[in-house]
Write a protein that holds these residues in place. Sequence first.
Motif, PDB file in Angstrom:
ATOM      1  N   UNK A 145     -37.640   9.915  -7.101  1.00  0.00           N
ATOM      2  CA  UNK A 145     -36.430   9.716  -7.891  1.00  0.00           C
ATOM      3  C   UNK A 145     -36.642  10.032  -9.358  1.00  0.00           C
ATOM      4  N   UNK A 146     -37.742   9.552  -9.900  1.00  0.00           N
ATOM      5  CA  UNK A 146     -37.929   9.611 -11.344  1.00  0.00           C
ATOM      6  C   UNK A 146     -38.753  10.799 -11.826  1.00  0.00           C
ATOM      7  N   UNK A 147     -39.606  11.321 -10.970  1.00  0.00           N
ATOM      8  CA  UNK A 147     -40.507  12.377 -11.421  1.00  0.00           C
ATOM      9  C   UNK A 147     -40.136  13.762 -10.903  1.00  0.00           C
ATOM     10  N   UNK A 150     -30.243  12.457 -16.058  1.00  0.00           N
ATOM     11  CA  UNK A 150     -31.142  11.422 -16.572  1.00  0.00           C
ATOM     12  C   UNK A 150     -30.638  10.031 -16.196  1.00  0.00           C
ATOM     13  N   UNK A 151     -29.304   9.868 -16.074  1.00  0.00           N
ATOM     14  CA  UNK A 151     -28.755   8.563 -15.747  1.00  0.00           C
ATOM     15  C   UNK A 151     -28.925   8.214 -14.268  1.00  0.00           C
ATOM     16  N   UNK A 152     -29.026   9.212 -13.406  1.00  0.00           N
ATOM     17  CA  UNK A 152     -29.103   8.943 -11.977  1.00  0.00           C
ATOM     18  C   UNK A 152     -30.317   8.088 -11.603  1.00  0.00           C
ATOM     19  N   UNK A 153     -31.538   8.391 -12.085  1.00  0.00           N
ATOM     20  CA  UNK A 153     -32.673   7.517 -11.767  1.00  0.00           C
ATOM     21  C   UNK A 153     -32.468   6.097 -12.273  1.00  0.00           C
ATOM     22  N   UNK A 178     -43.727   4.648 -16.652  1.00  0.00           N
ATOM     23  CA  UNK A 178     -43.826   6.107 -16.739  1.00  0.00           C
ATOM     24  C   UNK A 178     -44.523   6.409 -18.056  1.00  0.00           C
ATOM     25  N   UNK A 179     -45.719   6.981 -17.962  1.00  0.00           N
ATOM     26  CA  UNK A 179     -46.566   7.093 -19.150  1.00  0.00           C
ATOM     27  C   UNK A 179     -47.167   8.495 -19.279  1.00  0.00           C
ATOM     28  N   UNK A 230     -39.330  12.447 -21.852  1.00  0.00           N
ATOM     29  CA  UNK A 230     -39.496  11.330 -20.947  1.00  0.00           C
ATOM     30  C   UNK A 230     -38.714  11.498 -19.671  1.00  0.00           C
ATOM     31  N   UNK A 231     -39.191  10.911 -18.563  1.00  0.00           N
ATOM     32  CA  UNK A 231     -38.596  11.136 -17.248  1.00  0.00           C
ATOM     33  C   UNK A 231     -37.343  10.329 -16.956  1.00  0.00           C
ATOM     34  N   UNK A 232     -37.046   9.274 -17.722  1.00  0.00           N
ATOM     35  CA  UNK A 232     -35.885   8.444 -17.430  1.00  0.00           C
ATOM     36  C   UNK A 232     -34.699   8.783 -18.313  1.00  0.00           C
TER      37      UNK A 232
END
Length: 294
Positions: free
Chosen positions: A286-288, A24-27, A113-114, A74-76
């Motif tokens: 990256x995030x999804x 989760x921290x990488x993005x 991101x929603x 959540x994605x982040x």
Amino acid sequence: MIGKRIFQFAVWLVFVATQATFGRQEPIRALAEKKGLVALWDFKEAAGNERKAIGKGSFPLKEMNGPISRIEEGPLSGFSAVFKEGAYMALPHENTGDLNIHGKMQGITVMAWVKWQGKTGFVGGMWNEYTDGGKRQYGLFVDLPHYNGANQVCGHVSASGGATPPFPYSCDYSASKQELDTDNWHFIAFTYDGQYIKSYLDGEFKERAPEPIKNTKGFPGLPEGLVHSKNPYYFPDGLGDNGSDFTVGAVVLQRGMGNFFNGLIGGLAIFDRALDEKEMEEVHHLTMSGKFQN
């Protein structure tokens, strides 16, 4: 033997948890290193706390009109803020600092991101449609149907802060060709490079052909209304320095706060430049999907 297996299982659980946290921290780490980042909120804080950003400042967002709960999804950060029942977040104009992005040829990117649950909603930015004739500046919306943006990602900008002459509202926004569905996570964004606004859904920009714009017929000098592309949307006037607060989840309308976002917001980021199409694809990866292309 049983004790050894229990110990091994416990070690494995710790490893999995550590890897999940690292993942989760990488993005967040990659976004923090990206050129032009002003602020990134990941909404990991529990209800009752200010939501703080990383970037050029912490830009603490305060809950308004009631608490905003946190959900473990959540994605982040693995968390998100739950927007419902008219609650929103705000940062007073005098504290906006580097978020007050403006200028004739100034670029900007707003991304979020929603998990949207329907209805017109404001995600984030500096956008006030009423006070002193309007203090509009920039803002990311979902579903602006009045000028051809129904169920779409919409990027709004303004130079004057007021409505677009001769209309009663501002029509200066791009709208993604793709439509957003509800109850699924999406990466939404818009960019502005001083000339064109572009709206993105899930890292993808799709051009829209010129089309008649609803609700523009019959105004002075426009008996047949406007015809133009909504994506990209041509707007060479730049970003005004118009005095709005920075808000997340709602904006000031004539009737008071409105355009309340309905759903989850798992992250919001502001850049002081327009990211290009390749970069937007990379951020989506990256995030999804957990994959980032260098």
